[in-house]
Design an enzyme around this catalytic site. Structure first.
Site, PDB file in Angstrom:
ATOM      1  N   HIS A  37      30.303 -44.414 115.799  1.00  0.00           N
ATOM      2  CA  HIS A  37      29.678 -45.284 116.809  1.00  0.00           C
ATOM      3  C   HIS A  37      30.528 -45.325 118.086  1.00  0.00           C
ATOM      4  CE1 HIS A  37      28.078 -47.338 113.039  1.00  0.00           C
ATOM      5  NE2 HIS A  37      26.977 -47.086 113.714  1.00  0.00           N
ATOM      6  N   GLY A 147      23.618 -40.601 117.521  1.00  0.00           N
ATOM      7  CA  GLY A 147      24.420 -39.584 116.836  1.00  0.00           C
ATOM      8  C   GLY A 147      23.543 -38.508 116.206  1.00  0.00           C
ATOM      9  N   VAL A 176      30.731 -37.194 113.713  1.00  0.00           N
ATOM     10  CA  VAL A 176      32.180 -37.443 113.587  1.00  0.00           C
ATOM     11  C   VAL A 176      32.485 -37.536 112.095  1.00  0.00           C
ATOM     12  CG1 VAL A 176      34.081 -39.015 114.141  1.00  0.00           C
ATOM     13  CG2 VAL A 176      32.232 -38.663 115.786  1.00  0.00           C
ATOM     14  N   SER A 186      28.173 -45.976 107.914  1.00  0.00           N
ATOM     15  CA  SER A 186      28.468 -47.323 107.407  1.00  0.00           C
ATOM     16  C   SER A 186      28.303 -47.350 105.887  1.00  0.00           C
ATOM     17  CB  SER A 186      27.532 -48.339 108.047  1.00  0.00           C
ATOM     18  OG  SER A 186      27.619 -48.226 109.452  1.00  0.00           O
TER      19      SER A 186
END
Ligand code: PAF
Length: 281
Positions: A37, A147, A176, A186
């Protein structure tokens, strides 16, 4: 950094800046913010005068039996991370404010939403497109950043932007990864140590398939089979899908002749992880 909960107050904030000719970037999130994020936020920060980050765990995009209730939350940590990257406004609407009594209008994306996650999570992308359109309407950003881990989501939102003439530029940022190669998510927080170890197979399978393409393999069946056999070798892995689809329009490809997306969705215990790689022949 300012926190705003009310959509009308959020809209007024942007309008005020707009009247001064200043630009706004939006990063929509569901919170529990990680480095993935933050990379979106840093990019967004570079692209506009002001940065708004929204945090809203959107009930509309969760199906029955999914993890809406237990979705990880860390409001204090999220605020700290937002502050660190120079967020101007943290937009924290409640469900009651976004979906008041009587709410009934939703966005239904087209064919892009039928395959991959759209097939295994019916209605999921209706929920995503609806909330993102609402956030766009409230925040009126010049640019919004998402993303590429959620590759299908990004394609659907770009299509929505074009189809509905939304005056917002939609940017996609690279995946990432954690040091062990797992794509940041998450939901990684749900994994037990054993599941986490075995989940590394996702990026390993993507690497192996990419190497096979570099070595000249062009058969979709062979490439998908390779990924499936690597993933299935992990006893805790349960494949939801392993598919090779056209990277633009997302229907399955037979031969790798143009850029294609290798997309994986695999459950480890109760946790469903996704990962992907664009393969260029
Ligand atoms: O990618 C996400 O976190 C969500 O799908 C989004 C775009 C914030 C919409 O709820």
């Amino acid at each position: 950094m300012q926190s705003i909960e009310h959509p009308a107050e959020m809209a007024a904030w942007t309008q005020e800046l707009r009247s001064r000719g200043e630009t706004v970037a939006l990063v929509p999130t569901m919170g529990f913010l990680h480095e993935g994020h933050l990379s979106l936020m840093r990019r967004a920060r570079e692209r506009a005068d002001h940065l708004v980050v929204s945090i809203f765990v959107n009930p509309l995009q969760f199906g029955p039996g999914e993890d809406l209730e237990r979705y990880p939350r860390d409001p204090d940590g999220d605020a700290e991370r937002c502050r660190e990257v120079g967020t101007d406004v943290l937009f924290l609407p409640s469900s009651k404010l976004l979906y008041p009594d009587g709410f009934q209008t939703t966005v239904q994306p087209g064919a892009l939403a039928l395959s991959l996650c759209g097939a295994s999570r019916p209605g999921h992308f209706d929920g995503v497109a609806t909330v993102v359109l609402k956030l766009f309407n409230i925040v009126s950003p010049d640019v919004a950043v998402f993303g590429r881990k959620d590759y299908q989501q990004l394609q659907i939102l770009r299509r929505m932007g074009r189809d509905l003439d939304l005056p917002v530029e939609i940017l996609g940022m690279p995946i990432v990864r954690e040091v062990d190669g797992i794509a940041m998510s998450s939901r990684n927080a749900y994994l037990s140590p054993a599941e986490r170890l075995q989940a590394q197979v996702l990026h390993q399978a993507l690497d192996r398939v990419e190497a096979s393409v570099a070595g000249g393999e062009r058969s979709t069946d062979a490439l998908v089979q390779l990924a499936c056999s690597l993933v299935s070798a992990q006893p805790l892995a349960e494949i939801d899908y392993v598919e090779l689809v056209d990277a633009e329009s997302l229907p399955p490809t037979r031969e790798l002749s143009s850029p294609a997306l290798l997309a994986l969705a695999v459950r480890f215990g109760g946790t469903r992880l996704i990962d992907n790689r664009v393969l260029v022949p």
